[in-house]
Enzyme design. Structure first.
Site: not given
Ligand code: PEP
Ligand code: MG
Length: 543
Positions: A90, A491
């Site tokens: 993250h 992506c």
């Protein structure tokens, strides 16, 4: 020219001549650049200490790992340091999107957020102590170094890009979740948004409480009530993105992460419950404040609310959440979530179109492994689209497609392409599921694997062309056999890494998508890939 140099021109560096450099630890170079600031251990402290305007104060957010809940603290921090996590954790993904320095997975530091201290090299660092980060090399340095401002001159960059651009064959989009990042990406030459992670939108103030109400609901009716409150907020987000991109493709991914990520941590609730009987008035007041959005009005409410919350968190607990109730599995078990998001996207597209601004929405279903999952979610999106068009008396063009991020999806891509109008390779999860390496824990084995030569490079940074890449190649070939005009992109974080961009060019992708600050790098790498291919063809001809 090495395309990564373009990134380095855009971000600050460290002036290592300014003071003695004592390296405390070396982690992963998760997001390049430099940051110097005072340590804070929580997102709340970061917001408090960072200040505004003339009173701005650089802080470095130091955490074991970050979660979506930390987003506001990450926004204001000068840099981020984590002791755990890999190149697609993250912290790494979010900071790269922001163009902000991050060192992740620095295993040699110990972070104790509760005690408010960080230990490194036998020394203890407290909140307020200065550290310097070098996100390009992954070094954590003691004290306050000076920074060197970015050296890029816009005119020089434009000139360089004008030489490279005529060669480029594949498109370059950006991963962006908010209009600010989309605008930044366009300034760097992005030709669309290749990934908008909608979950990032739910952490903004006000929304998170509706999101939590939705998750805590134990029946469809209550879930729908909460989703109704989220709908106008999501619609406004998408209106912003469509306007920023003015007719360029905007690929919006439906909700992906496991739901427990939106709730307080299990351990945090256990500690709160255990501390209640002996808590003083001040502590109780703080707890009431913390759990106000769950209905706590006074200390008496905590006795009921905390155990109920813990019970729901326990219910949602998974031993392996990355392989759990996430991706399209969420939308399949709770179709009302997909309905709300599809409605928000299409209502936004219609509203923007009405203002005379073109839109090109691509609705993306995450983590599909079977054609039936795709068919299930695709049918919901298409039904809602028809409802919206009928209600509004206006029709806009849109596509429904999927992320390909599981090995099975690559193998059955021919089937999935019957239902999906585009593929976007999610190579972060595809690397995780192909190698079986956790994207959040790889830092435990990576240094040894690199030193032993077992791996040549971090597969979460540069695509593993032999294994993961082979699955990508198979996925494209099988997908296009069914649907020759299938639009294909990437992506995952690899979309901005030069050797991976070259690979994407070679396997015939239509575009790569990367964080805004890597768009220039990706454009140059794509141009170089095409130029060297042309050179090879030309030299073949002369022979
Ligand atoms: C991926 O898995 O490559 C991806 C882009 O999705 P996320 O990183 O959000 O899981
Ligand atoms: Mg993914």
């Amino acid at each position: 020219m090495e395309p990564n140099q373009l990134y380095d021109f855009l971000v600050p560096g460290l002036d290592e001549k300014s003071t003695k450099v004592e390296v405390l630890a070396t982690g992963l170079p998760a997001s390049p650049g430099a940051a110097v600031g005072q340590i804070v251990f929580t997102a709340e402290e970061a917001v408090k200490k960072a200040g505004h305007g003339a009173k701005k104060n650089p802080v470095i957010l130091v955490r074991a790992e970050t979660t979506p809940e930390d987003i506001q603290g990450m926004e204001v921090a000068a840099g981020i340091l984590t002791s755990r996590g890999g190149m697609t954790s993250h912290a790494a993904v979010v900071t790269r999107g922001m163009g902000k320095c991050c060192v992740a997975g620095a295993g040699d530091i110990q972070v104790d957020e509760r005690a408010g201290e960080m230990r490194a090299k036998g020394q203890v660092f407290k909140e307020g102590d200065w550290i310097s980060l070098d996100g390009t090399s992954g070094r954590v340095i003691k004290g306050k170094l000076n920074t060197l401002e970015p050296s890029a001159e816009d005119a020089d960059l434009q000139k360089l890009m004008s030489w490279a651009e005529p060669f480029r064959k594949i498109g370059v989009r950006a991963n962006a979740d908010i209009p600010r990042d989309a605008i930044q990406a366009r300034a760097f030459g992005a030709e669309g948004i290749g990934l908008c992670r909608t979950e990032h939108m739910f952490f903004a103030e006000k929304r998170i409480s509706h999101m939590r109400a939705m998750i805590l609901a134990d029946n469809e009716k209550d879930r729908r009530t909460a989703l109704k409150k989220l709908l106008p907020m999501q619609r406004a987000d998408f209106i912003g993105l469509f306007k920023a991109m003015a007719g360029l493709p905007v690929t919006i991914r439906l909700l992906d992460p496991p739901l427990h990520e939106f709730l307080p941590k299990r351990e945090q609730l256990m500690v709160a419950i255990a501390s209640l009987p002996s808590a003083g008035a001040k502590e109780k007041k703080a707890l009431v404040e913390e759990y106000r959005e769950y209905g706590a009005k006074g200390a008496g409410d905590l006795k009921k609310i905390l155990p109920a919350l813990l019970a729901r968190v326990e219910e949602l607990h998974e031993f392996n959440p990355m392989l759990g109730h996430r991706g399209c599995r969420l939308g399949i078990t709770y179709p009302e979530i997909t309905e709300m998001q599809a409605r928000a996207i299409l209502e936004a597209a219609v509203a923007v179109d009405k203002e005379g601004i073109k839109t090109h929405a691509e609705v993306m279903i995450p983590l599909t492994a079977t054609v039936k999952e795709m068919a299930n979610q695709g049918a919901i999106v298409r039904r809602v689209a028809e409802e919206v068009f009928k209600e509004k008396g206006r029709h806009v063009h849109y596509l429904v497609g999927t992320m390909i991020e599981l090995p099975r999806a690559c193998l059955v891509a021919g089937e999935i392409a019957k239902e999906a109008e585009f593929f976007s390779f999610g190579t972060n999860d595809l690397t995780q599921t192909t190698f079986g390496f956790s994207r959040d824990d790889i830092n435990k084995v990576l240094p040894t694997y690199l030193a032993e030569g077992i791996l040549k490079q971090d597969p979460f940074a540069a695509i593993d062309q032999e294994g993961v890449g082979e699955l990508v190649r198979i996925g494209i070939e099988r997908g296009r056999k069914t649907r020759p005009k299938l639009e294909v992109g990437i992506c995952g974080e690899h979309g901005g890494e030069p050797s991976s961009v070259e690979f994407c060019h070679r396997v015939g992708m239509d575009y790569v998508s990367c964080s805004p600050f890597r768009v220039l790098t990706a454009r140059l790498a794509a141009a170089q890939a095409a130029a060297s291919e042309k050179l090879q063809i030309d030299s073949g001809r002369t022979k």
